[in-house]
Design a protein around this motif. Sequence first.
Motif, PDB file in Angstrom:
ATOM      1  N   THR A 123       2.405   1.674  -3.460  1.00 25.36           N
ATOM      2  CA  THR A 123       1.410   2.164  -4.416  1.00 25.36           C
ATOM      3  C   THR A 123       1.151   3.648  -4.208  1.00 25.36           C
ATOM      4  O   THR A 123       1.064   4.417  -5.174  1.00 25.36           O
ATOM      5  N   GLU A 124       1.068   4.069  -2.944  1.00 27.67           N
ATOM      6  CA  GLU A 124       0.865   5.480  -2.643  1.00 27.67           C
ATOM      7  C   GLU A 124       2.048   6.316  -3.124  1.00 27.67           C
ATOM      8  O   GLU A 124       1.868   7.392  -3.710  1.00 27.67           O
ATOM      9  N   LEU A 125       3.259   5.828  -2.908  1.00 32.39           N
ATOM     10  CA  LEU A 125       4.450   6.548  -3.367  1.00 32.39           C
ATOM     11  C   LEU A 125       4.429   6.706  -4.882  1.00 32.39           C
ATOM     12  O   LEU A 125       4.676   7.802  -5.400  1.00 32.39           O
ATOM     13  N   GLN A 177       1.892   6.752  -6.863  1.00 36.21           N
ATOM     14  CA  GLN A 177       0.816   7.671  -7.232  1.00 36.21           C
ATOM     15  C   GLN A 177       1.234   9.113  -6.977  1.00 36.21           C
ATOM     16  O   GLN A 177       1.049   9.986  -7.822  1.00 36.21           O
ATOM     17  N   LYS A 178       1.836   9.367  -5.829  1.00 35.53           N
ATOM     18  CA  LYS A 178       2.231  10.732  -5.496  1.00 35.53           C
ATOM     19  C   LYS A 178       3.377  11.213  -6.391  1.00 35.53           C
ATOM     20  O   LYS A 178       3.400  12.376  -6.787  1.00 35.53           O
ATOM     21  N   GLY A 235       0.814  -1.216   0.000  1.00 36.73           N
ATOM     22  CA  GLY A 235       0.000   0.000   0.000  1.00 36.73           C
ATOM     23  C   GLY A 235       0.845   1.263   0.000  1.00 36.73           C
ATOM     24  O   GLY A 235       0.537   2.228  -0.706  1.00 36.73           O
ATOM     25  N   GLU A 236       1.913   1.260   0.795  1.00 35.73           N
ATOM     26  CA  GLU A 236       2.806   2.421   0.840  1.00 35.73           C
ATOM     27  C   GLU A 236       3.515   2.616  -0.491  1.00 35.73           C
ATOM     28  O   GLU A 236       3.694   3.741  -0.953  1.00 35.73           O
ATOM     29  N   THR A 254       9.340  10.185   3.369  1.00 34.55           N
ATOM     30  CA  THR A 254       9.564   8.915   2.683  1.00 34.55           C
ATOM     31  C   THR A 254      11.018   8.806   2.234  1.00 34.55           C
ATOM     32  O   THR A 254      11.631   7.739   2.338  1.00 34.55           O
ATOM     33  N   TYR A 305       5.382  14.593   2.950  1.00 33.62           N
ATOM     34  CA  TYR A 305       5.334  13.183   2.563  1.00 33.62           C
ATOM     35  C   TYR A 305       6.601  12.782   1.809  1.00 33.62           C
ATOM     36  O   TYR A 305       7.211  11.749   2.106  1.00 33.62           O
TER      37      TYR A 305
END
Length: 89
Positions: free
Chosen positions: A24-26, A28-29, A21-22, A48, A44
Amino acid sequence: MEEQTTATTLPPKMYGILTEGEFTELRQKLSEITTNLPTHLTGYIWGTYNRIKGTNVPQPCNCKSSGGLWVGAIDQLRSYVNDILANDK
């Protein structure tokens, strides 16, 4: 007497030190960042970056003179994502 079996739970798939999940979020961002770093992503991105590098470097300001630090952090994160994707094939 019947032997009992226990279910083994496999650990979640990891992407380096990030969970799926992390990761995928990275991804996307990072896709939101083109020529300018949106202000709402600075905490963020820097957090990260520090996590992946294993450091705790204070976050730089958002001024022009810190641009090189931000470019370096974003490049490092993109490289991290690309390396994991290349090794996941």
